[in-house]
Design an enzyme around this catalytic site. Structure first.
Site, PDB file in Angstrom:
ATOM      1  CB  CYS A 139      13.883  23.277  -8.603  1.00  0.00           C
ATOM      2  SG  CYS A 139      13.665  21.781  -7.658  1.00  0.00           S
TER       3      CYS A 139
HETATM    4  N1  CO8 Z   1       7.069   1.932  -5.557  1.00  0.00           N
HETATM    5  C1  CO8 Z   1       6.037   1.278  -6.152  1.00  0.00           C
HETATM    6  N2  CO8 Z   1       4.847   1.878  -6.412  1.00  0.00           N
HETATM    7  C2  CO8 Z   1       4.707   3.158  -6.024  1.00  0.00           C
HETATM    8  C3  CO8 Z   1       5.740   3.887  -5.390  1.00  0.00           C
HETATM    9  C4  CO8 Z   1       6.957   3.227  -5.169  1.00  0.00           C
HETATM   10  N3  CO8 Z   1       8.006   3.832  -4.583  1.00  0.00           N
HETATM   11  N4  CO8 Z   1       5.308   5.146  -5.140  1.00  0.00           N
HETATM   12  C5  CO8 Z   1       4.048   5.213  -5.589  1.00  0.00           C
HETATM   13  N5  CO8 Z   1       3.670   4.014  -6.129  1.00  0.00           N
HETATM   14  C6  CO8 Z   1       2.381   3.642  -6.726  1.00  0.00           C
HETATM   15  C7  CO8 Z   1       1.248   4.503  -6.193  1.00  0.00           C
HETATM   16  O1  CO8 Z   1       0.717   3.968  -4.996  1.00  0.00           O
HETATM   17  C8  CO8 Z   1       0.257   4.445  -7.342  1.00  0.00           C
HETATM   18  O2  CO8 Z   1      -0.484   3.232  -7.267  1.00  0.00           O
HETATM   19  P1  CO8 Z   1      -2.038   3.187  -7.729  1.00  0.00           P
HETATM   20  O3  CO8 Z   1      -2.010   3.535  -9.202  1.00  0.00           O
HETATM   21  O4  CO8 Z   1      -2.423   1.783  -7.448  1.00  0.00           O
HETATM   22  O5  CO8 Z   1      -2.736   4.230  -6.900  1.00  0.00           O
HETATM   23  C9  CO8 Z   1       1.153   4.342  -8.597  1.00  0.00           C
HETATM   24  O6  CO8 Z   1       2.413   3.891  -8.127  1.00  0.00           O
HETATM   25  C10 CO8 Z   1       1.311   5.670  -9.319  1.00  0.00           C
HETATM   26  O7  CO8 Z   1       1.677   6.697  -8.344  1.00  0.00           O
HETATM   27  P2  CO8 Z   1       1.832   8.213  -8.714  1.00  0.00           P
HETATM   28  O8  CO8 Z   1       0.611   8.663  -9.432  1.00  0.00           O
HETATM   29  O9  CO8 Z   1       2.274   8.978  -7.514  1.00  0.00           O
HETATM   30  O10 CO8 Z   1       3.079   8.096  -9.724  1.00  0.00           O
HETATM   31  P3  CO8 Z   1       3.507   9.052 -10.903  1.00  0.00           P
HETATM   32  O11 CO8 Z   1       3.441   8.293 -12.151  1.00  0.00           O
HETATM   33  O12 CO8 Z   1       2.856  10.396 -10.855  1.00  0.00           O
HETATM   34  O13 CO8 Z   1       5.069   9.290 -10.555  1.00  0.00           O
HETATM   35  C11 CO8 Z   1       6.482  11.020  -9.598  1.00  0.00           C
HETATM   36  C12 CO8 Z   1       5.440   9.918  -9.346  1.00  0.00           C
HETATM   37  C13 CO8 Z   1       7.766  10.350 -10.074  1.00  0.00           C
HETATM   38  C14 CO8 Z   1       6.733  11.770  -8.314  1.00  0.00           C
HETATM   39  C15 CO8 Z   1       5.977  11.983 -10.702  1.00  0.00           C
HETATM   40  O14 CO8 Z   1       4.659  12.390 -10.417  1.00  0.00           O
HETATM   41  C16 CO8 Z   1       6.837  13.223 -10.836  1.00  0.00           C
HETATM   42  O15 CO8 Z   1       8.034  13.165 -11.103  1.00  0.00           O
HETATM   43  N6  CO8 Z   1       6.228  14.406 -10.711  1.00  0.00           N
HETATM   44  C17 CO8 Z   1       6.936  15.684 -10.842  1.00  0.00           C
HETATM   45  C18 CO8 Z   1       7.707  15.910  -9.609  1.00  0.00           C
HETATM   46  C19 CO8 Z   1       8.537  17.169  -9.641  1.00  0.00           C
HETATM   47  O16 CO8 Z   1       9.066  17.583 -10.633  1.00  0.00           O
HETATM   48  N7  CO8 Z   1       8.669  17.783  -8.503  1.00  0.00           N
HETATM   49  C20 CO8 Z   1       9.491  18.896  -8.370  1.00  0.00           C
HETATM   50  C21 CO8 Z   1      10.029  18.826  -7.007  1.00  0.00           C
HETATM   51  S1  CO8 Z   1      11.606  19.414  -6.898  1.00  0.00           S
HETATM   52  C22 CO8 Z   1      11.631  21.044  -6.342  1.00  0.00           C
HETATM   53  O17 CO8 Z   1      10.882  21.885  -6.668  1.00  0.00           O
HETATM   54  C23 CO8 Z   1      12.692  21.383  -5.359  1.00  0.00           C
HETATM   55  C24 CO8 Z   1      12.224  21.114  -3.993  1.00  0.00           C
HETATM   56  C25 CO8 Z   1      13.360  21.284  -3.072  1.00  0.00           C
HETATM   57  C26 CO8 Z   1      14.268  20.095  -2.970  1.00  0.00           C
HETATM   58  C27 CO8 Z   1      13.833  19.164  -1.894  1.00  0.00           C
HETATM   59  C28 CO8 Z   1      14.925  18.211  -1.515  1.00  0.00           C
HETATM   60  C29 CO8 Z   1      14.480  17.093  -0.591  1.00  0.00           C
END
Ligand code: CO8
Length: 373
Positions: A157
């Site tokens: 990124c």
């Molecule tokens: N629908 C419904 N519920 C869901 C879903 C879904 N799709 N997914 C997860 N849940 C549920 C989980 O099961 C969990 O349930 P429970 O509490 O019962 O266990 C609950 O929702 C909460 O799950 P999470 O803790 O995973 O959810 P978060 O609140 O943490 O949100 C995010 C998830 C959105 C991923 C968040 O953590 C986030 O944005 N984190 C930062 C991510 C980030 O910035 N990453 C950078 C990556 S990009 C990069 O560096 C480049 C890479 C190269 C590009 C790649 C291209 C493909």
């Protein structure tokens, strides 16, 4: 030493968009089909049933409402869940080249420059569609540049901001007068659309930036200072590579797509980025509250709001920290550049701002800029 400036930006937006509703409908159809096909094993406790995705979760957890993609039908087909992009003959431009030339043409027009005035092309993005010849060399040729050079850079990124520092250093050192930094992100090629935790995160796009040596009457933004930082982490990975085929266990031969521990990324990266920007401002004796605009990496709305608050000392308005991830999702290295491209025309002469990326590596790149008089 020459003063490096950002004199032009451009964007190529792919022809298709996918709303959260469309994405969730196709994901949930896939889940239903999987659970029906594995009913007996699920009832016997041998297989875990898959859980559905939800529009409410996606919007609340990320702020994402939509994403653009190069190809849509394959992604939304529950039998496939991968874009349908036929391999092209070597005599045709590659997909990344096609995106890049369109974004570059717009950036060149914005900078009032011709391809013949550009000394080099830096292609800076998360994933190149092939290792070689460098994408940048193909794009250089496609732009009609018989002069100069091209090379590729990958810091996930942070590729674009790292590319801008390299370009600015070449200008400062006097080895180039003008360079293009292009970020053709086809994230849909390496996103696992069957993974509930991440199927909604990314979108495709291409951005381009002209970095050149200032002359007396140049318009644009002075690149006042650049600061890069990396720190190794396994929390965001893509293990695709040449050695996959050499692994005999079978693990290596599976699709190697984007994986992350999203929660850990959120927790660890927010304080790192805020501290990085504050340190960078301090090095220049810039009071952080004098930053008029924060063009931040666009991965998650909550992350951006927290970072902006830590830097500015108050809750940032949409004008102070513009958001584009609702429309584009996470476009990896292109995100902070889209924010800059879309939200810089109202910045006044003398105003200061920061373009800042963060992501896999971990990697952080900040560019402190000031609007020229
Ligand atoms: N629908 C419904 N519920 C869901 C879903 C879904 N799709 N997914 C997860 N849940 C549920 C989980 O099961 C969990 O349930 P429970 O509490 O019962 O266990 C609950 O929702 C909460 O799950 P999470 O803790 O995973 O959810 P978060 O609140 O943490 O949100 C995010 C998830 C959105 C991923 C968040 O953590 C986030 O944005 N984190 C930062 C991510 C980030 O910035 N990453 C950078 C990556 S990009 C990069 O560096 C480049 C890479 C190269 C590009 C790649 C291209 C493909």
């Amino acid at each position: 030493m020459e003063q490096a400036i950002i004199s032009g930006t451009g964007i190529f937006i792919p022809p298709f968009s996918i709303s959260n509703a469309e994405l969730v409908a196709s994901f949930n159809q896939y889940v239903r089909q999987f659970n029906e096909a594995h009913e007996a094993e699920i009832e016997a406790g041998q297989t875990q049933p898959l859980e559905g995705s939800s529009e409410e979760f996606i919007l609340k957890a990320s702020g994402i409402e939509n994403r653009y993609v190069w190809e849509k039908s394959g992604i939304l087909d529950p039998e496939r869940m991968c874009p349908m992009i036929p391999e092209r003959d070597n005599s045709e431009p590659s997909v990344q080249c096609e995106m890049a030339t369109q974004a570059a043409a717009q950036a060149l027009t914005d900078a009032a420059k011709s391809p013949q005035e550009i000394d080099g092309v830096l292609v800076a993005c998360s994933n190149m569609q092939r290792p070689y010849p460098a994408m940048a060399v193909e794009i250089q040729a496609a732009l009609g540049m018989e002069q100069g050079y091209g090379f590729d850079i990958n810091v996930a990124c942070s590729s674009a901001t790292f590319g801008i520092e390299i370009a600015a250093n070449a200008i400062r050192a006097g080895t180039a007068k003008a360079l293009l930094v292009i970020s053709p992100e086809i994230t849909s090629g390496h996103l696992n659309f069957r993974d509930r935790d991440s199927h909604f995160i990314f979108g495709d796009v291409c951005t381009a930036v002209v970095v050149e040596a200032a002359t007396k009457n140049s318009a644009g933004f002075d690149i006042v200072s650049t600061k890069l930082r990396t720190q190794f982490s396994n929390n965001i990975r893509n293990n695709f590579g040449f050695l996959n085929r050499a692994d005999e266990t079978g693990i290596g031969k599976k699709d190697k797509l984007f994986v992350q521990n999203g929660r850990s990324v959120f927790k660890e990266v927010v304080p790192m980025v805020a501290a990085h920007i504050l340190e960078h401002c301090e090095e220049l004796d810039w009071a952080p509250e004098t930053l008029k605009r924060l063009w931040l990496h666009q991965a998650n709305l909550g992350m951006n709001q927290l970072i902006a608050k830590k830097v500015l000392g108050h809750v940032a308005s949409d004008t102070e920290a513009p958001v584009i991830l609702n429309e584009f999702a996470n476009t990896s290295s292109a995100g902070s550049i889209i924010a800059f491209h879309r939200h810089h025309s109202d910045v006044e002469a003398g105003d200061r701002g920061v373009i800042c990326s963060f992501g896999a590596g971990y990697s952080i790149g900040s560019i402190l800029v000031q609007k020229r008089d």
